[in-house]
Structure formats: C-alpha cells, structure tokens
Design a protein around this motif. Structure first.
Motif, PDB file in Angstrom:
ATOM      1  N   ARG A  27       0.913  -0.926  -0.051  1.00 37.36           N
ATOM      2  CA  ARG A  27      -0.128  -0.445   0.442  1.00 37.36           C
ATOM      3  C   ARG A  27       0.973   1.721   0.562  1.00 37.36           C
ATOM      4  N   MET A  28       2.035   1.506   0.390  1.00 35.94           N
ATOM      5  CA  MET A  28       3.448   2.253   0.815  1.00 35.94           C
ATOM      6  C   MET A  28       3.305   2.894  -0.513  1.00 35.94           C
ATOM      7  N   PHE A  29       4.329   1.474  -1.419  1.00 34.99           N
ATOM      8  CA  PHE A  29       4.588   2.002  -2.728  1.00 34.99           C
ATOM      9  C   PHE A  29       3.483   2.353  -3.966  1.00 34.99           C
ATOM     10  N   GLN A  30       2.312   1.572  -3.750  1.00 35.33           N
ATOM     11  CA  GLN A  30       1.891   2.154  -4.504  1.00 35.33           C
ATOM     12  C   GLN A  30       1.000   3.485  -4.526  1.00 35.33           C
ATOM     13  N   ALA A  31       0.758   3.684  -3.209  1.00 31.29           N
ATOM     14  CA  ALA A  31       1.036   5.508  -2.634  1.00 31.29           C
ATOM     15  C   ALA A  31       1.605   6.600  -3.584  1.00 31.29           C
TER      16      ALA A  31
ATOM     17  N   MET B 134       0.941   9.241  -6.437  1.00 31.88           N
ATOM     18  CA  MET B 134       1.589  10.878  -6.392  1.00 31.88           C
ATOM     19  C   MET B 134       2.368  11.071  -7.593  1.00 31.88           C
ATOM     20  N   MET B 135       3.856   9.988  -7.815  1.00 28.76           N
ATOM     21  CA  MET B 135       4.658  10.287  -8.571  1.00 28.76           C
ATOM     22  C   MET B 135       3.946  10.745  -9.974  1.00 28.76           C
ATOM     23  N   PHE B 136       2.883   9.486 -10.617  1.00 28.45           N
ATOM     24  CA  PHE B 136       1.624   9.762 -11.371  1.00 28.45           C
ATOM     25  C   PHE B 136       1.037  11.173 -11.973  1.00 28.45           C
ATOM     26  N   ASP B 137       1.124  12.311 -10.239  1.00 28.39           N
ATOM     27  CA  ASP B 137      -0.114  13.231 -10.079  1.00 28.39           C
ATOM     28  C   ASP B 137       1.562  14.320 -10.167  1.00 28.39           C
ATOM     29  N   HIS B 138       2.643  14.056  -9.996  1.00 28.00           N
ATOM     30  CA  HIS B 138       3.330  15.002  -9.461  1.00 28.00           C
ATOM     31  C   HIS B 138       3.830  15.417  -8.624  1.00 28.00           C
ATOM     32  N   ARG B 139       3.076  15.456  -7.382  1.00 22.06           N
ATOM     33  CA  ARG B 139       2.718  15.628  -5.616  1.00 22.06           C
ATOM     34  C   ARG B 139       4.145  15.340  -4.844  1.00 22.06           C
ATOM     35  N   ILE B 140       4.979  14.637  -5.661  1.00 21.56           N
ATOM     36  CA  ILE B 140       6.269  14.175  -4.741  1.00 21.56           C
ATOM     37  C   ILE B 140       8.151  15.532  -5.677  1.00 21.56           C
ATOM     38  N   VAL B 141       7.841  16.033  -4.528  1.00 19.33           N
ATOM     39  CA  VAL B 141       9.637  16.675  -4.817  1.00 19.33           C
ATOM     40  C   VAL B 141      10.640  16.477  -4.439  1.00 19.33           C
ATOM     41  N   LEU B 142      11.531  15.738  -5.236  1.00 19.13           N
ATOM     42  CA  LEU B 142      13.027  14.896  -5.155  1.00 19.13           C
ATOM     43  C   LEU B 142      13.817  15.862  -5.470  1.00 19.13           C
ATOM     44  N   TYR B 143      15.075  15.828  -5.152  1.00 19.82           N
ATOM     45  CA  TYR B 143      16.360  16.522  -5.188  1.00 19.82           C
ATOM     46  C   TYR B 143      16.994  15.800  -6.040  1.00 19.82           C
ATOM     47  N   ASP B 144      18.522  16.064  -6.730  1.00 17.75           N
ATOM     48  CA  ASP B 144      19.016  14.684  -7.382  1.00 17.75           C
ATOM     49  C   ASP B 144      20.758  15.725  -7.151  1.00 17.75           C
ATOM     50  N   TRP B 145      21.288  15.564  -6.314  1.00 20.68           N
ATOM     51  CA  TRP B 145      23.098  15.362  -6.471  1.00 20.68           C
ATOM     52  C   TRP B 145      23.721  14.400  -5.886  1.00 20.68           C
ATOM     53  N   PRO B 146      25.059  14.622  -6.955  1.00 18.40           N
ATOM     54  CA  PRO B 146      25.268  15.101  -7.621  1.00 18.40           C
ATOM     55  C   PRO B 146      24.636  15.316  -8.585  1.00 18.40           C
ATOM     56  N   ILE B 147      24.740  15.760 -10.263  1.00 18.60           N
ATOM     57  CA  ILE B 147      23.913  15.510 -10.997  1.00 18.60           C
ATOM     58  C   ILE B 147      25.174  15.408 -11.922  1.00 18.60           C
TER      59      ILE B 147
ATOM     60  N   TYR C 142      -8.704   8.339  -1.541  1.00 20.90           N
ATOM     61  CA  TYR C 142      -7.434   9.145  -3.036  1.00 20.90           C
ATOM     62  C   TYR C 142      -6.799   8.163  -3.347  1.00 20.90           C
ATOM     63  N   GLN C 143      -6.567   7.094  -2.778  1.00 21.66           N
ATOM     64  CA  GLN C 143      -6.329   6.125  -3.812  1.00 21.66           C
ATOM     65  C   GLN C 143      -7.060   5.051  -4.838  1.00 21.66           C
ATOM     66  N   VAL C 144      -8.521   5.820  -4.430  1.00 22.73           N
ATOM     67  CA  VAL C 144      -9.215   4.511  -5.307  1.00 22.73           C
ATOM     68  C   VAL C 144      -9.692   5.411  -6.472  1.00 22.73           C
ATOM     69  N   ARG C 145      -9.493   6.668  -6.371  1.00 23.18           N
ATOM     70  CA  ARG C 145      -9.465   7.243  -7.034  1.00 23.18           C
ATOM     71  C   ARG C 145      -8.626   8.086  -8.367  1.00 23.18           C
ATOM     72  N   ARG C 146      -7.487   7.977  -7.749  1.00 26.16           N
ATOM     73  CA  ARG C 146      -6.421   7.884  -8.913  1.00 26.16           C
ATOM     74  C   ARG C 146      -6.228   7.069  -9.229  1.00 26.16           C
ATOM     75  N   ALA C 147      -6.558   5.552  -8.435  1.00 24.32           N
ATOM     76  CA  ALA C 147      -6.418   4.134  -9.220  1.00 24.32           C
ATOM     77  C   ALA C 147      -7.380   4.448 -10.652  1.00 24.32           C
ATOM     78  N   ARG C 148      -8.336   4.664  -9.616  1.00 26.46           N
ATOM     79  CA  ARG C 148      -9.641   4.364 -11.561  1.00 26.46           C
ATOM     80  C   ARG C 148      -9.310   5.701 -12.365  1.00 26.46           C
ATOM     81  N   ASN C 149      -8.228   7.095 -12.680  1.00 23.62           N
ATOM     82  CA  ASN C 149      -8.196   8.162 -13.246  1.00 23.62           C
ATOM     83  C   ASN C 149      -6.783   7.345 -14.682  1.00 23.62           C
ATOM     84  N   HIS C 150      -6.193   6.618 -13.421  1.00 23.33           N
ATOM     85  CA  HIS C 150      -4.568   5.512 -14.488  1.00 23.33           C
ATOM     86  C   HIS C 150      -5.247   4.294 -14.358  1.00 23.33           C
ATOM     87  N   GLY C 151      -6.253   3.749 -14.301  1.00 23.73           N
ATOM     88  CA  GLY C 151      -6.618   3.110 -14.784  1.00 23.73           C
ATOM     89  C   GLY C 151      -6.090   1.364 -14.477  1.00 23.73           C
ATOM     90  N   MET C 152      -5.282   1.850 -12.795  1.00 24.40           N
ATOM     91  CA  MET C 152      -5.087   0.907 -12.093  1.00 24.40           C
ATOM     92  C   MET C 152      -6.146   0.658 -11.412  1.00 24.40           C
TER      93      MET C 152
END
Length: 238
Positions: free
Chosen positions: A115-119, A123-136, A216-226
C-alpha cells in the motif's frame, strides 16, 4: 527511518507538506564498513562524529543512531517517525528515553508495504512528490545521486492479485534502504494531508483516520486505469 545494523544500513528521510505536495527535505544513510561520504555525496559533512568512523565499524551502534536522530530533531521540527519493528525496538526505547516519543516501531506486513509503494507511485503519477538530485554531473558524464539511482533500480514483483513487493535487485551491493525510508516519510506526510482535509471538511462525520487516504488511492487508481473489479478494493500494477 529504515534500521539496519550489518549489511543493510540505517537511513533517514525527512519530508514536509506544501499544499497537496510532499517535499523531500533531507536524507542520509549510514552503512557499517563504508565511508560516510561515499553514501552521502550530497552532504557536506556529518552531523555527529560517529559517522566519521563508519568505515571502521562492523556493526552500527543503537545509541549512536539515537544520538544522530536527536541531533536531526534539533535542526528539523519532527512531528512523527516510523520504522520497522525488526531491529527497531531497541532504537524506539532509546529514542523515547531521549524524549522523542513521536517515533514508533511498527510491524509492517507485506500488504502494508504494498500500500505504501502504491500510494507513492500514484503521487508520482500526479507529480506531487518533489525530490532533489545531487550531484548531477561527474567528470562531464551525467550521474544521479545514490537516492535517485536506488529508486531507478527497484524491482516490483506481483505477489498476489492486489499485492506487489518492491525491493532492490538481487545483486551484490544493491540496496533499498533509503527508498524504504522515503516511502515511509511520504506515507506519513500523505496521511497528514488527508487527515487535515478530513478534519476541515468532515468534522463530526464519523470518518476514521486514514479514510481520506484510501479514497484518494481509489480515485487516482481509477483515473490511471489501475482499478480492477468494483468489488475489489486493492490496486494492481498497470
């Protein structure tokens, strides 16, 4: 947190919420027998002296890990923290003795991890996670940070109809420790966002903690065909 003493390391990921987004603020990894800088090229210097001698130890010390978390708590306002009960009970006791009772060890079932990884994936599909990448860059050649490289290396295995297992590939030197810590931090942050919305819009409605997250998980899964059959609440890989 992801707690490991030998082989696997102990890692921390700290996130906060900005609106509906979850932002990674900080991450750090300790591995016995491996220099601190090798695992943390994105950081300038360790916060505690023990980290400077990691390459000389065969096993991480619980008390030193607790001191590390206490030091982080003086730099970040930490509202909650979780880690697996496996290897985690002594750390939970040490943190509670130091006044950090917002940390707790939990027994994570395979369903919990799924469930944690699915969530996080939704969120990644929705561009709702902000990460940083260093060094690039490294010598002119594009290179990701250890965290991003680890995330890109993870493999998912379908264990049951609605259950996946996400872990490092079965090769020497591969890890999923920082990823596990990040997924748990994102889960806690998503719960916070969902609970705030539930409190604001449904006070007195009888909704239980986490119900908004499940919706939220159910709504997004439906929208993404999952989403599968309407009678099945679980998620599956697309």
């Amino acid at each position: 947190l992801d707690v490991g003493m030998v082989g696997d390391g102990t890692t921390v990921a700290i996130t906060h919420c900005e609106g509906q987004n979850v932002v990674l603020d900080y991450h750090e990894a300790w591995y016995a027998g491996i220099p601190w800088k090798e695992s943390n090229p994105h950081l300038t210097a360790p916060l505690v002296d023990y980290a400077k001698m990691l390459e000389t130890v065969e096993r991480l010390d619980f008390d030193e890990i607790a001191n590390w978390i206490v030091t982080l708590s003086k730099k970040f306002y930490l509202t909650s923290g979780i880690f697996a009960r496996w290897n985690g009970l002594p750390l939970e006791q040490a943190l509670h003795k130091k006044g950090l009772k917002q940390f707790k060890s939990e027994f994570f079932t395979r369903d919990d991890r799924s469930r944690m990884f699915q969530a996080m994936k939704l969120m990644m599909f929705d561009h709702r996670i902000v990460l940083y990448d260093w060094p690039i860059t490294a010598g002119g050649k594009a290179k990701h940070s250890p965290l991003i490289e680890e995330l890109l290396s993870l493999q998912a295995t379908q264990m049951a109809k609605n259950q996946i297992l996400v872990e490092a590939p079965k090769i020497l030197g591969a890890h999923d420790d920082v990823s596990d810590a990040l997924v748990r931090a994102v889960w806690l942050s998503l719960e916070q966002v969902s609970n705030q919305k539930t409190t604001a819009r449904s006070e007195g409605s009888g909704l239980v903690r986490g119900s908004s997250l499940q919706g939220y998980q159910v709504r997004r899964a439906r929208n993404h065909g999952m989403l599968m059959d309407r009678n099945v609440r679980g998620l599956r890989r697309r």
